[in-house]
Design an enzyme around this catalytic site. Structure first.
Site, mmCIF file in Angstrom:
data_model
loop_
_atom_site.group_PDB
_atom_site.id
_atom_site.type_symbol
_atom_site.label_atom_id
_atom_site.label_comp_id
_atom_site.label_asym_id
_atom_site.label_seq_id
_atom_site.Cartn_x
_atom_site.Cartn_y
_atom_site.Cartn_z
ATOM 1 C CG HIS A 13 -2.047 0.982 1.122
ATOM 2 N ND1 HIS A 13 -3.376 0.620 1.139
ATOM 3 C CD2 HIS A 13 -2.044 2.325 0.985
ATOM 4 C CE1 HIS A 13 -4.137 1.706 1.041
ATOM 5 N NE2 HIS A 13 -3.339 2.760 0.944
ATOM 6 C CG HIS A 32 -1.660 6.272 -2.408
ATOM 7 N ND1 HIS A 32 -2.811 6.228 -3.167
ATOM 8 C CD2 HIS A 32 -1.978 5.697 -1.223
ATOM 9 C CE1 HIS A 32 -3.788 5.662 -2.471
ATOM 10 N NE2 HIS A 32 -3.303 5.323 -1.286
ATOM 11 C CD GLU A 59 -7.629 6.152 5.762
ATOM 12 O OE1 GLU A 59 -6.558 6.716 5.987
ATOM 13 O OE2 GLU A 59 -8.108 6.022 4.620
ATOM 14 N N GLY A 114 -10.151 7.484 -2.311
ATOM 15 C CA GLY A 114 -10.879 8.726 -2.110
ATOM 16 C C GLY A 114 -11.684 8.680 -0.831
#
Length: 390
Positions: free
Chosen positions: A30, A32, A222, A192
């Site tokens: 994970h 980005h 989250e 998002g």
């Protein structure tokens, strides 16, 4: 001592050397792409594009600004960080460079396999097509792998294509992921803001992915509670959960320390659905309040398939080495726990079974064995116990 006390009790107060941790072979699932640029690269690309909105053109000051924005507690400032990075990621040349540097930086941190995610739809303002975005990023990662290998560090990078929850392109991005899955794309993600944007809103995309046998991870649990994870797993067919720390909403500990897992938590654990946990990022977004109160250790001790991740290296000011150092200081972790996180991630990687097996048996286990031997004999790891090539 109650069961919950035992589950939370640290195992050791000894400290592993930072270089030992950095050399240890790691798997990152994970991370980005737009959250991990080098500050120098942002400044150079912004100058070439005539982008003048950066808060600083000094690399150290810019890096500090990103971290301060992430730590500010302001969602607006946190999101502003990605406005700056995405602004300089609108050409094939920029995407190629950023991807190559990402692979180099991860390899330097001991990462031997990574799945890096990004949203192709956020890189179209310069005139690129979705396919051109994917091709540029994949080419950049191959170049980064070559550069890392030239320095004696081997890494393999796959990509995860993200659709944005608030947008209407999820089916299109799902088809893009399937079209490129034999050319570097490992799977699909949806990212998002969770609030007001349930993953099931894009059910058509997930039904398509399931029909194609594609691999899926979903940001869930989250900002929203366990219901977000339930939807991701049971309706959308997620094989992994991005973050997932709110699974604790379905775990009860009574006054006597007895732990009870609800049906959802039991399902996630029993089906070995990996939780891509990102401790520092979780603190910044409010999913956890401190390292000692972060649920990663409880989840690990309860037998969940927990993986350690960075999320956004620039924005969070972190690396895999730093993430483990935080947990080491907090929970007393040593080599066994770092290897456990790494094996969990390798088992959950979107790789064919034989390649996952080779990663575990030929890279990870031998790498940790050599490092443990070096630690016991006090041989400097840089001299004779570097992690083996991937």
């Amino acid at each position: 001592m109650t069961l919950s006390d035992k589950l939370l009790a640290p195992q050791s107060t000894d400290v592993l050397a930072p270089e030992w941790i950095r050399r240890a072979p790691k798997v990152l699932l994970h991370d980005h792409l737009d959250g991990g640029l080098r500050p120098e690269t942002i400044i150079e690309l912004a100058g070439a594009l005539g982008y003048r909105a950066l808060p600083s053109t000094d690399p150290a000051e810019l890096a500090a600004w990103f971290r301060d924005a992430a730590d500010s507690g302001s969602l607006e400032r946190y999101l502003e960080t990605f406005a700056h990075t995405c602004a300089v990621m609108q050409t094939a040349e920029a995407l190629y460079r950023i991807a190559a540097e990402c692979a180099e930086d991860l390899a330097a941190d001991g990462v031997v396999y990574a799945e890096v995610r990004y949203a192709p739809e956020q890189h179209l303002t310069g005139g690129l097509t979705l396919d051109e975005v994917v091709e540029a990023v994949n080419a950049g990662f191959r170049e980064g792998e070559r550069r890392a290998a030239a320095t004696g560090r081997r890494i393999r990078v796959g990509t995860l294509l993200c659709a944005m929850r608030h947008a209407e392109r999820a089916r299109e991005i799902a088809e893009l992921a399937v079209a490129h899955r034999d050319r570097g794309v490992a799977g699909f993600d949806i990212a998002g803001g969770e609030i007001g944007n349930p993953a099931a809103r894009h059910a058509d995309a997930f039904d398509y992915l399931r029909s194609q046998g594609a691999r899926v991870t979903i940001h869930a649990g989250e900002a929203v509670g366990a219901e977000s994870i339930r939807e991701a797993v049971l309706r959308c067919g997620a094989h992994r959960i991005g973050h997932g720390v709110r699974i604790t909403d379905d775990i009860a500990v009574d006054a006597d320390g007895n732990v009870t897992l609800g049906r959802l938590a039991s399902y996630v654990r029993d089906q070995r659905i990996a939780l891509e946990v990102c401790p520092t990022s979780n603190l910044q977004t409010g999913a956890a309040t401190s390292y000692p109160e972060h649920p990663i250790d409880l989840l690990r001790r309860l037998g969940f398939r927990v993986c350690l991740n960075t999320d956004n290296r620039l924005v969070s000011g972190t690396t895999m080495t730093r993430e483990f150092q935080h947990l080491q200081r907090t929970f007393g972790y040593r080599a066994a726990e770092l290897e456990e996180f790494t094996l969990n991630a390798a088992k959950a990687a979107f790789l064919p079974f034989d390649e996952r097996t080779a990663l575990i048996n030929e890279v990870i286990r031998p790498g940790y064995a050599k490092l443990r031997a070096a630690e016991l004999s006090r041989v400097p790891v840089g001299e004779s116990a570097a992690a083996p090539a991937a």
